[in-house]
Design a protein around this motif. Structure first.
Motif, PDB file in Angstrom:
ATOM      1  N   TYR A  98      -0.209  -4.773  -5.650  1.00 35.54           N
ATOM      2  CA  TYR A  98      -0.444  -5.126  -7.055  1.00 35.54           C
ATOM      3  C   TYR A  98      -0.781  -6.602  -7.248  1.00 35.54           C
ATOM      4  O   TYR A  98      -1.805  -6.923  -7.872  1.00 35.54           O
ATOM      5  CB  TYR A  98       0.763  -4.733  -7.909  1.00 35.54           C
ATOM      6  N   PRO A  99       0.018  -7.549  -6.724  1.00 36.18           N
ATOM      7  CA  PRO A  99      -0.366  -8.958  -6.922  1.00 36.18           C
ATOM      8  C   PRO A  99      -1.695  -9.309  -6.255  1.00 36.18           C
ATOM      9  O   PRO A  99      -2.441 -10.157  -6.758  1.00 36.18           O
ATOM     10  CB  PRO A  99       0.797  -9.748  -6.301  1.00 36.18           C
ATOM     11  N   LEU A 100      -2.002  -8.647  -5.130  1.00 35.82           N
ATOM     12  CA  LEU A 100      -3.275  -8.920  -4.457  1.00 35.82           C
ATOM     13  C   LEU A 100      -4.463  -8.417  -5.271  1.00 35.82           C
ATOM     14  O   LEU A 100      -5.594  -8.865  -5.066  1.00 35.82           O
ATOM     15  CB  LEU A 100      -3.285  -8.273  -3.073  1.00 35.82           C
ATOM     16  N   ARG A 103      -6.639 -10.976 -10.296  1.00 37.75           N
ATOM     17  CA  ARG A 103      -7.609 -12.061 -10.104  1.00 37.75           C
ATOM     18  C   ARG A 103      -6.996 -13.425 -10.377  1.00 37.75           C
ATOM     19  O   ARG A 103      -7.494 -14.437  -9.870  1.00 37.75           O
ATOM     20  CB  ARG A 103      -8.803 -11.834 -11.031  1.00 37.75           C
ATOM     21  N   ASP A 104      -5.923 -13.461 -11.155  1.00 35.14           N
ATOM     22  CA  ASP A 104      -5.305 -14.744 -11.488  1.00 35.14           C
ATOM     23  C   ASP A 104      -4.194 -15.124 -10.509  1.00 35.14           C
ATOM     24  O   ASP A 104      -3.480 -16.096 -10.724  1.00 35.14           O
ATOM     25  CB  ASP A 104      -4.731 -14.699 -12.911  1.00 35.14           C
ATOM     26  N   PHE A 105      -4.055 -14.352  -9.439  1.00 37.46           N
ATOM     27  CA  PHE A 105      -3.014 -14.644  -8.461  1.00 37.46           C
ATOM     28  C   PHE A 105      -3.506 -15.722  -7.491  1.00 37.46           C
ATOM     29  O   PHE A 105      -4.459 -15.526  -6.750  1.00 37.46           O
ATOM     30  CB  PHE A 105      -2.648 -13.375  -7.695  1.00 37.46           C
ATOM     31  N   LYS A 106      -2.847 -16.869  -7.493  1.00 40.60           N
ATOM     32  CA  LYS A 106      -3.263 -17.984  -6.641  1.00 40.60           C
ATOM     33  C   LYS A 106      -2.941 -17.678  -5.174  1.00 40.60           C
ATOM     34  O   LYS A 106      -1.879 -17.160  -4.857  1.00 40.60           O
ATOM     35  CB  LYS A 106      -2.551 -19.262  -7.080  1.00 40.60           C
ATOM     36  N   ARG A 159      -4.762  -1.620  -3.210  1.00 47.53           N
ATOM     37  CA  ARG A 159      -5.328  -2.763  -3.945  1.00 47.53           C
ATOM     38  C   ARG A 159      -6.713  -2.436  -4.477  1.00 47.53           C
ATOM     39  O   ARG A 159      -7.038  -2.717  -5.643  1.00 47.53           O
ATOM     40  CB  ARG A 159      -5.405  -3.981  -3.009  1.00 47.53           C
ATOM     41  N   THR A 160      -7.539  -1.817  -3.636  1.00 43.26           N
ATOM     42  CA  THR A 160      -8.893  -1.453  -4.051  1.00 43.26           C
ATOM     43  C   THR A 160      -8.869  -0.420  -5.168  1.00 43.26           C
ATOM     44  O   THR A 160      -9.667  -0.475  -6.105  1.00 43.26           O
ATOM     45  CB  THR A 160      -9.686  -0.909  -2.849  1.00 43.26           C
ATOM     46  N   TYR A 161      -7.944   0.513  -5.079  1.00 40.72           N
ATOM     47  CA  TYR A 161      -7.811   1.523  -6.132  1.00 40.72           C
ATOM     48  C   TYR A 161      -7.471   0.867  -7.469  1.00 40.72           C
ATOM     49  O   TYR A 161      -8.063   1.187  -8.502  1.00 40.72           O
ATOM     50  CB  TYR A 161      -6.736   2.536  -5.754  1.00 40.72           C
ATOM     51  N   ILE A 166      -8.338   0.668 -12.595  1.00 38.95           N
ATOM     52  CA  ILE A 166      -7.544   0.217 -13.741  1.00 38.95           C
ATOM     53  C   ILE A 166      -8.194  -1.042 -14.309  1.00 38.95           C
ATOM     54  O   ILE A 166      -8.131  -2.104 -13.686  1.00 38.95           O
ATOM     55  CB  ILE A 166      -6.089  -0.062 -13.326  1.00 38.95           C
ATOM     56  N   PRO A 167      -8.842  -0.949 -15.467  1.00 32.14           N
ATOM     57  CA  PRO A 167      -9.526  -2.116 -16.037  1.00 32.14           C
ATOM     58  C   PRO A 167      -8.576  -3.282 -16.254  1.00 32.14           C
ATOM     59  O   PRO A 167      -7.432  -3.105 -16.701  1.00 32.14           O
ATOM     60  CB  PRO A 167     -10.060  -1.584 -17.379  1.00 32.14           C
ATOM     61  N   ASN A 168      -9.048  -4.466 -15.923  1.00 27.23           N
ATOM     62  CA  ASN A 168      -8.235  -5.664 -16.111  1.00 27.23           C
ATOM     63  C   ASN A 168      -7.923  -5.909 -17.584  1.00 27.23           C
ATOM     64  O   ASN A 168      -6.913  -6.533 -17.925  1.00 27.23           O
ATOM     65  CB  ASN A 168      -8.981  -6.875 -15.521  1.00 27.23           C
ATOM     66  N   GLU A 169      -8.788  -5.400 -18.465  1.00 25.72           N
ATOM     67  CA  GLU A 169      -8.562  -5.575 -19.905  1.00 25.72           C
ATOM     68  C   GLU A 169      -7.266  -4.913 -20.372  1.00 25.72           C
ATOM     69  O   GLU A 169      -6.629  -5.391 -21.326  1.00 25.72           O
ATOM     70  CB  GLU A 169      -9.745  -5.003 -20.694  1.00 25.72           C
TER      71      GLU A 169
END
Length: 289
Positions: A98-100, A103-106, A159-161, A166-169
């Motif tokens: 999930y964290p991977l 997109r905002d995960f540093k 992660r790819t799934y 699942i839309p980021n919105e």
């Protein structure tokens, strides 16, 4: 708009179905033979007279197996290892994937590269054994459950799934509504990831149920042996202590087929319940849209 199948398409589909049917038959023949041997008399099995149908039908082999303490204990051990290991494996992989996917995960790219590298470079068997030994997991249930409980390949698929399905919105809208990362994970990611979770559960169940190598390396206590390790010992030694004493070689030969059927049955039973999720989870999780 669906186009009508042409004559070439019908011929191709017919050939494809024929080939797949032939392959299915080739896979089924050994399974049917094993099943027939398990219900045939021991003398007929050793004589090699059994084909695809039982000869001198009997269930004596199954009675012996279910009365055998080591086999019944191994069956229960495998059920326990599979249940606990599946829960741990799927949970850890979801928490990592999930964290991977965010997109905002540093540091996301660096961690992805690091994980992928572990798929090609490993310490090897001896360093792994030393690590398990130093963690005091030798001759414990954790020596069977913990090693290999996280698969990088599965993490990448999950992660790819999440990224593609699942839309980021949706996650951003949940944040606006006051949900934290953990709430988003539990209330949005988990419910919408059921197909891929079902696939991961199936992978984990098959892996743990068929696993004997960890027991071979790290466990000497026979009371902790999974069913596959007990079966391996039976296949290698060609003997059994059924009924408190050694059985003749004919019965031991038949018990091989019986234990194969018994050990394979749980997987054959649970697969239909996961089949409807399997295709969707693998296709969507394996190909990023």
């Amino acid at each position: 708009m669906n186009r009508r199948a042409t004559k070439k398409d019908k011929i191709f589909n017919g050939i494809l179905m024929a080939v797949m049917g032939l392959i299915a038959i080739l896979f089924l023949i050994p399974l049917i033979h094993v099943l027939a041997c398990s219900f045939s008399s021991a003398d007929q099995v050793v004589a090699g007279n059994v084909g695809l149908l039982p000869i001198d039908f009997t269930i004596d082999g199954y009675k012996e197996v279910f009365n055998e303490e080591s086999l019944s204990r191994g069956f229960l051990n495998s059920l326990f290892y599979t249940a606990v290991g599946t829960i741990i494996q799927v949970t850890l992989q979801l928490l990592c994937a999930y964290p991977l996917s965010r997109r905002d995960f540093k540091g996301r790219k660096i961690l992805n590269i690091f994980l992928v590298l572990t798929m090609f470079v490993s310490g090897g068997m001896i360093p792994t054994y030393l690590l398990i030994s130093q963690l005091h997991m030798i001759n414990t249930i954790w020596a069977i459950i913990i090693p290999g409980c996280v698969s990088v390949f599965n993490i990448i698929v999950i992660r790819t799934y999440i990224e593609s399905s699942i839309p980021n919105e949706i996650q951003e809208a949940a944040k606006i509504d006051g949900c934290g990362d953990f709430a988003i994970f539990l209330k949005i990611i988990i419910p919408l990831s059921r197909p891929i979770i079902a696939v991961m559960i199936l992978y984990a169940v098959v892996g743990y149920w068929n696993n004997y190598f960890n027991a071979l390396l790290y466990v000497q206590d026979t009371s902790l042996f999974p069913l596959q390790k007990v079966l391996q010992d039976l296949l290698i030694t060609n003997t059994s202590s059924v009924g408190g004493g050694d059985v003749d070689i004919n019965m031991a030969e038949q018990l091989k087929y019986v234990t194969i059927v018994v050990s394979s049955l749980p997987l054959l039973v649970i697969y239909p319940f996961f089949q409807k999720y399997f295709e969707k989870g693998v296709i969507v999780g394996g190909v990023k849209g």
